[in-house]
Design a protein around this motif. Structure first.
Motif, PDB file in Angstrom:
ATOM      1  N   VAL B 442      42.140 -14.120 -19.995  1.00 46.50           N
ATOM      2  CA  VAL B 442      42.494 -13.219 -18.883  1.00 46.50           C
ATOM      3  C   VAL B 442      42.846 -14.036 -17.636  1.00 46.50           C
ATOM      4  CG1 VAL B 442      41.620 -11.406 -17.360  1.00 46.50           C
ATOM      5  CG2 VAL B 442      41.000 -11.394 -19.780  1.00 46.50           C
ATOM      6  N   ALA B 443      41.980 -14.999 -17.316  1.00 44.95           N
ATOM      7  CA  ALA B 443      42.209 -15.816 -16.114  1.00 44.95           C
ATOM      8  C   ALA B 443      43.519 -16.594 -16.230  1.00 44.95           C
ATOM      9  CB  ALA B 443      41.041 -16.779 -15.910  1.00 44.95           C
ATOM     10  N   ARG B 444      43.783 -17.087 -17.437  1.00 44.61           N
ATOM     11  CA  ARG B 444      45.002 -17.873 -17.656  1.00 44.61           C
ATOM     12  C   ARG B 444      46.240 -17.008 -17.435  1.00 44.61           C
ATOM     13  NH1 ARG B 444      44.020 -19.694 -22.818  1.00 44.61           N
ATOM     14  NH2 ARG B 444      44.993 -17.846 -23.667  1.00 44.61           N
ATOM     15  N   ALA B 445      46.206 -15.801 -18.039  1.00 48.58           N
ATOM     16  CA  ALA B 445      47.365 -14.911 -17.907  1.00 48.58           C
ATOM     17  C   ALA B 445      47.625 -14.594 -16.432  1.00 48.58           C
ATOM     18  CB  ALA B 445      47.117 -13.624 -18.690  1.00 48.58           C
ATOM     19  N   GLU B 446      46.560 -14.295 -15.704  1.00 46.13           N
ATOM     20  CA  GLU B 446      46.711 -13.966 -14.278  1.00 46.13           C
ATOM     21  C   GLU B 446      47.275 -15.163 -13.498  1.00 46.13           C
ATOM     22  OE1 GLU B 446      46.215 -11.205 -12.612  1.00 46.13           O
ATOM     23  OE2 GLU B 446      45.233  -9.925 -14.093  1.00 46.13           O
ATOM     24  N   THR B 447      46.706 -16.345 -13.781  1.00 49.02           N
ATOM     25  CA  THR B 447      47.118 -17.537 -13.033  1.00 49.02           C
ATOM     26  C   THR B 447      48.579 -17.868 -13.296  1.00 49.02           C
ATOM     27  OG1 THR B 447      44.897 -18.390 -13.386  1.00 49.02           O
ATOM     28  CG2 THR B 447      46.515 -19.949 -12.560  1.00 49.02           C
ATOM     29  N   LEU B 448      48.923 -17.939 -14.587  1.00 48.43           N
ATOM     30  CA  LEU B 448      50.277 -18.394 -14.927  1.00 48.43           C
ATOM     31  C   LEU B 448      51.335 -17.387 -14.486  1.00 48.43           C
ATOM     32  CD1 LEU B 448      49.595 -19.996 -18.434  1.00 48.43           C
ATOM     33  CD2 LEU B 448      49.599 -21.071 -16.187  1.00 48.43           C
ATOM     34  N   THR B 449      51.023 -16.104 -14.663  1.00 45.71           N
ATOM     35  CA  THR B 449      51.994 -15.083 -14.253  1.00 45.71           C
ATOM     36  C   THR B 449      52.209 -15.142 -12.744  1.00 45.71           C
ATOM     37  OG1 THR B 449      51.028 -13.711 -15.975  1.00 45.71           O
ATOM     38  CG2 THR B 449      52.558 -12.625 -14.490  1.00 45.71           C
ATOM     39  N   ALA B 450      51.109 -15.214 -12.011  1.00 50.21           N
ATOM     40  CA  ALA B 450      51.224 -15.241 -10.545  1.00 50.21           C
ATOM     41  C   ALA B 450      51.928 -16.511 -10.066  1.00 50.21           C
ATOM     42  CB  ALA B 450      49.841 -15.137  -9.916  1.00 50.21           C
ATOM     43  N   ALA B 451      51.592 -17.648 -10.699  1.00 49.95           N
ATOM     44  CA  ALA B 451      52.215 -18.911 -10.274  1.00 49.95           C
ATOM     45  C   ALA B 451      53.715 -18.887 -10.547  1.00 49.95           C
ATOM     46  CB  ALA B 451      51.556 -20.080 -10.994  1.00 49.95           C
ATOM     47  N   SER B 452      54.102 -18.349 -11.711  1.00 43.05           N
ATOM     48  CA  SER B 452      55.539 -18.283 -12.039  1.00 43.05           C
ATOM     49  C   SER B 452      56.275 -17.387 -11.059  1.00 43.05           C
ATOM     50  CB  SER B 452      55.744 -17.728 -13.447  1.00 43.05           C
ATOM     51  OG  SER B 452      54.969 -18.418 -14.355  1.00 43.05           O
ATOM     52  N   ALA B 453      55.574 -16.341 -10.584  1.00 43.72           N
ATOM     53  CA  ALA B 453      56.232 -15.383  -9.679  1.00 43.72           C
ATOM     54  C   ALA B 453      56.122 -15.815  -8.218  1.00 43.72           C
ATOM     55  CB  ALA B 453      55.607 -14.007  -9.865  1.00 43.72           C
ATOM     56  N   GLY B 454      55.447 -16.919  -7.987  1.00 45.59           N
ATOM     57  CA  GLY B 454      55.317 -17.400  -6.609  1.00 45.59           C
ATOM     58  C   GLY B 454      54.247 -16.685  -5.798  1.00 45.59           C
ATOM     59  N   GLN B 455      53.358 -15.934  -6.503  1.00 46.22           N
ATOM     60  CA  GLN B 455      52.255 -15.260  -5.780  1.00 46.22           C
ATOM     61  C   GLN B 455      51.095 -16.255  -5.664  1.00 46.22           C
ATOM     62  OE1 GLN B 455      51.681 -12.055  -8.488  1.00 46.22           O
ATOM     63  NE2 GLN B 455      53.335 -10.822  -7.653  1.00 46.22           N
ATOM     64  N   THR B 456      51.209 -17.115  -4.682  1.00 49.78           N
ATOM     65  CA  THR B 456      50.298 -18.258  -4.617  1.00 49.78           C
ATOM     66  C   THR B 456      48.830 -17.866  -4.407  1.00 49.78           C
ATOM     67  OG1 THR B 456      50.873 -18.507  -2.304  1.00 49.78           O
ATOM     68  CG2 THR B 456      52.036 -19.905  -3.844  1.00 49.78           C
ATOM     69  N   GLU B 457      48.580 -16.917  -3.530  1.00 44.72           N
ATOM     70  CA  GLU B 457      47.191 -16.523  -3.238  1.00 44.72           C
ATOM     71  C   GLU B 457      46.499 -16.018  -4.493  1.00 44.72           C
ATOM     72  OE1 GLU B 457      45.073 -16.516  -0.528  1.00 44.72           O
ATOM     73  OE2 GLU B 457      46.541 -17.917   0.277  1.00 44.72           O
ATOM     74  N   GLU B 507      49.448 -24.889  -3.129  1.00 40.78           N
ATOM     75  CA  GLU B 507      49.086 -24.987  -1.707  1.00 40.78           C
ATOM     76  C   GLU B 507      50.162 -25.679  -0.880  1.00 40.78           C
ATOM     77  OE1 GLU B 507      45.376 -27.007  -2.007  1.00 40.78           O
ATOM     78  OE2 GLU B 507      44.210 -25.165  -1.997  1.00 40.78           O
ATOM     79  N   HIS B 508      51.155 -26.204  -1.558  1.00 43.89           N
ATOM     80  CA  HIS B 508      52.166 -26.958  -0.826  1.00 43.89           C
ATOM     81  C   HIS B 508      53.008 -26.041   0.055  1.00 43.89           C
ATOM     82  CE1 HIS B 508      55.519 -29.674  -0.035  1.00 43.89           C
ATOM     83  NE2 HIS B 508      54.615 -30.609  -0.205  1.00 43.89           N
ATOM     84  N   ASP B 509      53.240 -26.526   1.240  1.00 36.75           N
ATOM     85  CA  ASP B 509      54.039 -25.754   2.196  1.00 36.75           C
ATOM     86  C   ASP B 509      55.299 -26.553   2.552  1.00 36.75           C
ATOM     87  OD1 ASP B 509      54.750 -23.797   3.940  1.00 36.75           O
ATOM     88  OD2 ASP B 509      53.458 -24.503   5.578  1.00 36.75           O
ATOM     89  N   PRO B 510      56.488 -26.110   2.186  1.00 39.58           N
ATOM     90  CA  PRO B 510      56.823 -24.836   1.555  1.00 39.58           C
ATOM     91  C   PRO B 510      56.580 -24.866   0.036  1.00 39.58           C
ATOM     92  CG  PRO B 510      58.806 -26.111   1.902  1.00 39.58           C
ATOM     93  CD  PRO B 510      57.697 -26.919   2.482  1.00 39.58           C
ATOM     94  N   PHE B 511      56.351 -23.685  -0.505  1.00 36.57           N
ATOM     95  CA  PHE B 511      56.133 -23.553  -1.948  1.00 36.57           C
ATOM     96  C   PHE B 511      57.421 -23.904  -2.692  1.00 36.57           C
ATOM     97  CE2 PHE B 511      56.327 -20.695  -5.694  1.00 36.57           C
ATOM     98  CZ  PHE B 511      55.307 -21.274  -6.422  1.00 36.57           C
ATOM     99  N   GLU B 512      57.302 -24.766  -3.730  1.00 38.27           N
ATOM    100  CA  GLU B 512      58.489 -25.193  -4.473  1.00 38.27           C
ATOM    101  C   GLU B 512      58.348 -24.735  -5.919  1.00 38.27           C
ATOM    102  OE1 GLU B 512      60.459 -28.563  -3.707  1.00 38.27           O
ATOM    103  OE2 GLU B 512      59.829 -28.750  -1.626  1.00 38.27           O
ATOM    104  N   ILE B 513      59.131 -23.744  -6.271  1.00 37.68           N
ATOM    105  CA  ILE B 513      58.983 -23.106  -7.578  1.00 37.68           C
ATOM    106  C   ILE B 513      59.325 -24.059  -8.722  1.00 37.68           C
ATOM    107  CG2 ILE B 513      61.307 -22.078  -7.547  1.00 37.68           C
ATOM    108  CD1 ILE B 513      58.169 -20.348  -8.924  1.00 37.68           C
ATOM    109  N   ASP B 514      60.344 -24.936  -8.531  1.00 40.75           N
ATOM    110  CA  ASP B 514      60.743 -25.833  -9.621  1.00 40.75           C
ATOM    111  C   ASP B 514      59.636 -26.830  -9.961  1.00 40.75           C
ATOM    112  OD1 ASP B 514      63.124 -24.583  -9.823  1.00 40.75           O
ATOM    113  OD2 ASP B 514      64.182 -25.956  -8.463  1.00 40.75           O
ATOM    114  N   GLU B 515      59.025 -27.383  -8.921  1.00 41.26           N
ATOM    115  CA  GLU B 515      57.920 -28.326  -9.150  1.00 41.26           C
ATOM    116  C   GLU B 515      56.759 -27.614  -9.828  1.00 41.26           C
ATOM    117  OE1 GLU B 515      57.753 -31.511  -8.632  1.00 41.26           O
ATOM    118  OE2 GLU B 515      59.728 -31.741  -7.711  1.00 41.26           O
TER     119      GLU B 515
END
Lengths: 164, 544
Positions: B442-457, B507-515
């Motif tokens: 569950v935690a993995r799905a939430e993390t990876l989906t949010a990270a891919s979508a740029g929902q950093t928080e 946490e990087h500012d600005p968020f870089e989706i490719d990296e």
């Protein structure tokens, strides 16, 4: 009830803390922004001799081991880097498609070699070189095994695409 | 909002968070203190902590290691120990060691770095409490020890005319009622007040330390790291589990091991409340000596063990977020508003803390009401529960099969039961591997989906959950199979290392989706191997 603390003491503690901690930098961003290039490098200083993967590890280890064995280098840094490769082997091998039993064999050899190196204070004696040779052979085998797996996987994918 | 008000709000947020994190172990502390008071009595309590013998120091240390309390949860127990005139040395041994470890945090700690390191830390803490306790016992004047009455001592049995014999008359339901009413009253009594002093330390730190200022303060190559940590640790209040997770981050980031030891002993074992309470109880001169001995011993051990402890493959990151929790929670980039303050305050507080905080709040209000009623009835606010309970005792009609069990036996059974319960709780907190893997899914799905979508928080929040479960998976496996294979351990290390990389990218500012996506690709494959290592039976290990 008596007051829980005297204001003088509290002020003294605060002054002490301010004196001790006042010089701390604020935040991490300004502290790390100057000399780094990529995002990965920005957070972790990766050594230059960190191998890209198992293939490069096996190659680098064999080359550096030969250099040390044949006394081609007297550079203590080169010997240290060879020892670093031994230390990193477990992690790099675990981050490949090597199965657990084969990883365990590598792990056992690196453990023995690390203990031997620790006993010798990082010097590469005959015993260490012999163990190093064993590790190099095992790394070659591990690379062959992982390549074989990759080939089989690619073949399966081709057949799958053909069937479709 | 004004700048100073903003900083002050950060301090208040830290105090609120401190109260929430202290509430579960504070309730446990109240329960243990009630057992000491109503079942062991003064004599029994003194015997439990080794009396006047030499073994009182290690015995208090050992008891402290077993009981699941934090440095605020020890207050009610300390008051009972003081009331029973336990040696000051044993008192300090218990006060310092009880918050350091408990079965839950010790098991968690064994997954960090090498297990031997945590065991050595535990041994180091024994050395500290023994040396400090011995010095204090040596210098503490017996007269002071005999005369001094703890704040808890205002509730002494003798003070309100209720003798030990009268206490023994309380049996059955009356004693249970006595226990619960005392716990309720005490939750609004001295223990809470000193607890508040303790969490104020967090507020002071947050006001002094700007946001993120501790991130590079304790690097392994910084000779000042143990000393800096010693200064910060004095007002710190930390639960055992929080410290363990911080030690984990310190090892992961290859921070100074000496600083980690200081954080464990001073940060977790001591807080402002403990320090001031000792000062008011025993006088500032002996306590200054005790405190000086403590700091010198801890810092000396810290410098002695301050050799780099860098796990294979770890390259020091140069900074850590482990101590952000002690700095101001308001970052300069935040837009000042009440909503932001509220969100920051409740961030990271888990549901067990909410439940226990709510329960404590109910106790507190009920305790205030009972104390008010007591005062109206003419009883002293602190001693009335005992006295009123004793006065209400009526002769119990003797039944044929009734046997009066000695209170110390019942109390001992309760304490042993509590220890057994906390061990059983380890199996609940660290579930079987399959259950842990389900939570991880569950935690993995939430993390990876949010990270891919740029929902950093959102991704950062679930990433912490994932990281936490990775350790619980290891402990859960170990306590069931009594083994954690090197391959499993290495895969756990790898997944956490990559999660940390992802954290930095998020946490990087600005968020870089490719990296970020590059790191995600690495995580997918590592995760497969890691999960397989825990899912596959031994017979299948050679299959890739």
């Amino acid at each position: 009830m008596r007051p829980p603390f005297s204001s003088k003491l509290l002020i003294a503690v605060q002054v002490l803390l301010v004196c001790c901690l006042g010089g701390l930098p604020q935040g991490c961003s300004s502290h790390f922004e100057s000399e780094q290039k990529t995002l990965f490098d920005e957070e972790h200083q990766v050594p230059e001799h960190w191998p890209e993967g198992l293939d490069q590890l096996a190659e680098d280890f064999r080359r550096r081991l030969d250099e040390v064995r044949m006394n081609l280098t007297q550079d203590p840094e080169a010997r240290k880097e060879l020892s670093d490769l031994v230390t990193w082997t477990d992690e790099i091998a675990a981050d490949s498609d090597l199965d657990e039993n084969r990883w365990n064999q590598l792990h056992a050899t690196t453990q023995r070699l690390r203990q031997q190196l620790a006993r010798e204070g990082g010097e590469w004696s005959e015993t260490s070189l012999r163990l190093g040779e064993k590790l190099a052979t095992e790394l070659d085998r591990a690379v062959d095994y992982v390549r074989g797996l990759q080939l089989a996987r690619d073949q399966e994918n081709h057949e799958g695409e053909g069937a479709h | 909002m004004e700048g100073w008000l903003w900083i002050l709000s950060g301090g208040l947020i830290r105090i609120f968070q401190g109260i929430c994190s202290a509430s579960p172990t504070f309730l446990v502390g109240l329960f243990i203190a009630a057992i000491l008071r109503f079942y062991f009595g003064s004599q029994g309590t003194r015997t439990l902590f080794g009396g006047d013998s030499l073994r009182s120091l290690p015995q208090s240390w050992a008891l402290g290691m077993l009981l699941p309390v934090c440095s605020i949860g020890v207050f009610p127990i300390l008051f009972e120990m003081r009331r029973a005139k336990v040696n000051p040395g044993a008192l300090s041994a218990f006060a310092l060691s009880a918050p350091l470890f408990n079965p839950l945090s010790l098991l968690y700690g064994l997954t960090l770095s090498r297990p031997l390191v945590i065991l050595m830390f535990a041994f180091g803490s024994l050395m500290v409490v023994t040396i400090v306790g011995f010095v204090w016992d040596l210098f503490q004047s017996r007269k002071e020890s005999g005369d001094g009455q703890a704040e808890g001592a205002t509730v002494a049995i003798g003070a309100d005319g209720a003798t030990a014999a009268q206490h023994d008359r309380l049996i059955g339901m009356q004693r249970l009622r006595g226990v619960s009413s005392w716990m309720v009253r005490e939750s609004a009594g001295p223990s809470s007040r000193w607890g508040l002093v303790a969490v104020c330390g967090l507020g002071i730190l947050a006001i002094i330390l700007p946001w993120g200022s501790m991130q590079g303060a304790v690097e392994h190559n910084d000779p000042w790291a143990p000393a800096t940590m010693a200064a910060v640790s004095i007002p710190v209040y930390a639960t055992p589990m929080l410290t363990m997770s911080q030690l984990g981050m310190m090892f992961q980031h290859a921070n100074s091991p000496g600083a980690a030891f200081v954080l464990l002993v001073i940060g977790t074992g001591l807080n402002l409340g403990t320090l001031f309470w000792f000062g008011f109880q025993f006088g500032w001169r002996p306590v200054s000596l005790w405190f000086l001995t403590l700091m010198m011993t801890v810092v000396a051990i810290a410098y002695a063990i301050n050799q780099p402890l860098i796990p294979a493959g770890v390259e020091p990151a140069g900074h850590t977020h482990a101590f952000d929790i002690y700095t101001n929670p308001i970052s300069p980039s935040m837009q000042p508003s009440a909503t932001v303050l509220m969100e920051t305050a409740v961030k990271g507080i888990e549901w067990p803390s909410w439940i226990s905080t709510s329960l404590l709040a109910v106790f507190f209000v009920a305790g205030l009401v009972l104390r008010w009623i007591d005062r109206r009835r003419g009883f002293h606010a602190d001693d009335s529960p005992t006295r009123s309970e004793i006065q209400s005792v009526e002769p119990t009609p003797a039944l044929r099969y009734d046997r009066v069990v000695p209170p110390s036996l019942v109390g001992g059974t309760l304490i042993v039961g509590l220890i057994i319960f906390s061990i059983v709780m380890c199996y609940a907190y660290y579930p079987a591997p399959n259950e842990a893997l389900e939570e991880i899914r569950v935690a993995r799905a939430e993390t990876l989906t949010a990270a891919s979508a740029g929902q950093t928080e959102h991704a950062l929040q679930w990433l912490q959950v994932w990281d936490d479960w990775s350790r619980r998976l290891e402990v859960g496996t170990y306590i069931r199979h009594f083994e954690l294979r090197p391959y499993q351990r290495m895969q756990g290390f790898l997944i956490r290392k990559k999660l940390e990389l992802l954290e930095h990218e998020l946490e990087h500012d600005p968020f870089e989706i490719d990296e970020t996506k590059k790191v995600l690709q690495q995580i997918y494959r590592t995760n497969e191997r890691w999960v397989d290592a825990f899912r596959r039976p031994d017979a299948e290990r050679s299959r890739p």
